[in-house]
Design a protein around this motif. Structure first.
Motif, short mmCIF file in Angstrom:
data_model
loop_
_atom_site.label_atom_id
_atom_site.label_comp_id
_atom_site.label_asym_id
_atom_site.label_seq_id
_atom_site.Cartn_x
_atom_site.Cartn_y
_atom_site.Cartn_z
N ILE A 119 1.89 1.58 -5.07
CA ILE A 119 0.62 1.77 -4.55
C ILE A 119 -0.20 2.11 -5.53
O ILE A 119 0.09 3.15 -6.45
N PRO A 120 -1.40 1.45 -5.74
CA PRO A 120 -2.49 2.00 -6.52
C PRO A 120 -3.26 3.23 -6.23
O PRO A 120 -3.45 3.57 -5.04
N PRO A 121 -4.02 3.74 -7.37
CA PRO A 121 -4.85 4.81 -6.92
C PRO A 121 -6.07 4.54 -6.14
O PRO A 121 -7.18 5.13 -6.57
N THR A 122 -6.09 3.50 -5.40
CA THR A 122 -7.19 3.08 -4.60
C THR A 122 -6.93 2.95 -3.42
O THR A 122 -5.82 2.62 -3.06
N ASP A 123 -7.76 2.43 -2.57
CA ASP A 123 -7.61 2.33 -1.06
C ASP A 123 -7.16 0.58 -0.97
O ASP A 123 -7.71 -0.03 -1.46
N VAL A 124 -6.06 0.77 -0.31
CA VAL A 124 -5.19 -0.66 0.30
C VAL A 124 -4.58 -0.56 1.49
O VAL A 124 -4.33 0.45 2.09
N THR A 125 -5.08 -1.48 2.13
CA THR A 125 -4.73 -1.60 3.59
C THR A 125 -3.73 -2.96 3.93
O THR A 125 -3.36 -3.12 5.13
N VAL A 126 -3.76 -3.90 3.00
CA VAL A 126 -3.02 -5.23 3.37
C VAL A 126 -1.67 -4.91 2.40
O VAL A 126 -1.53 -4.70 1.44
#
Length: 184
Positions: A119-126
Motif C-alpha cells: 500500500i503506497p503512502p497515497t490514497d488508494v481505493t481500488v
C-alpha cells in the motif's frame, strides 16, 4: 519540487532499466526523460520516469519506468472538453510490460489485504489486482480508476494509448501534482 540532483539520479536509474529491457533510446530521448515525484518529494515510494515517443490528437506512445517498489498513484483519465470547446473521451491505454513485474490495480473485485503490492503512502481505493510480467499486457478503458507499482526488480512498461492529456488526469490523493517541477 525535485532538485536537479534528484532528477539526474532518477533519470540515470531509469536509463539502467531501459538498458536491461533492451530499449534503445536516442540521445535526445535520454536527455528528455520525464521524472515525476507527483509533488510529494518521496521518489523512492511514489514516482514515475518516462519517455514520450509520440502524442498526437489520435495516438500516444510512451516508455515508462517504475523503479523497484515505486508507485504511480491512483488516477483516472476522464472525458473532458478541450481548449476549443470540443468534447473528448478519456484516455484508453494498453500497458505492455517489457521488463520486470507490474502490479496493476483497477476498479472491480479485490481486497486490500490480499494484494501482492504494498500500500503506497497515497490514497488508494481500488484493489482488483492484475499482475503483468514481461511480454504481458492489459488494456485500461477510459474513466477507470487505476494505480500501479513495480515489483522488486522494477518495471519497464510500454504504453500505447489515445491522446494523452496528463494535465487533466484526476488523482484520488488531492496532494498529487501530475506535471513535474524541477528546481535547482
Amino acid at each position: 519540487m525535485i532538485s536537479k540532483k534528484t532528477y539526474e539520479e532518477f533519470k540515470n536509474k531509469a536509463l539502467e532499466l531501459y538498458s536491461k529491457a533492451h530499449i534503445v533510446l536516442t540521445e535526445e530521448e535520454k536527455n528528455n526523460i520525464e521524472v515525476s515525484d507527483f509533488g510529494l518529494n518521496d521518489m523512492e515510494n511514489v514516482g514515475l520516469q518516462l519517455v514520450v515517443y509520440v502524442n498526437t490528437e489520435k495516438v500516444c506512445a510512451k516508455e515508462m519506468v517504475v523503479l523497484p517498489g515505486q508507485t504511480c498513484p491512483e488516477h483516472i483519465h476522464v472525458d473532458g472538453v478541450d481548449e476549443n470547446g470540443n468534447h473528448y473521451d478519456g484516455k484508453e491505454e494498453t500497458f505492455r510490460v517489457r521488463y520486470g513485474t507490474c502490479y496493476l490495480y483497477v476498479s472491480g473485485e479485490g481486497n486490500k489485504k490480499d494484494i501482492k503490492g504494498k500500500i503506497p503512502p497515497t490514497d488508494v481505493t481500488v484493489f482488483h489486482e492484475i499482475i503483468l510480467h514481461a511480454g504481458e499486457q492489459y488494456t485500461l478503458y477510459p474513466n477507470t480508476w487505476h494505480w500501479f507499482q513495480a515489483g522488486s526488480e522494477g518495471a519497464v512498461i510500454s504504453e500505447f494509448s489515445t491522446k494523452s492529456r496528463d494535465e487533466s488526469d484526476l488523482f484520488r490523493d488531492q496532494r498529487i501534482k501530475r506535471i513535474p517541477e524541477v528546481g535547482e
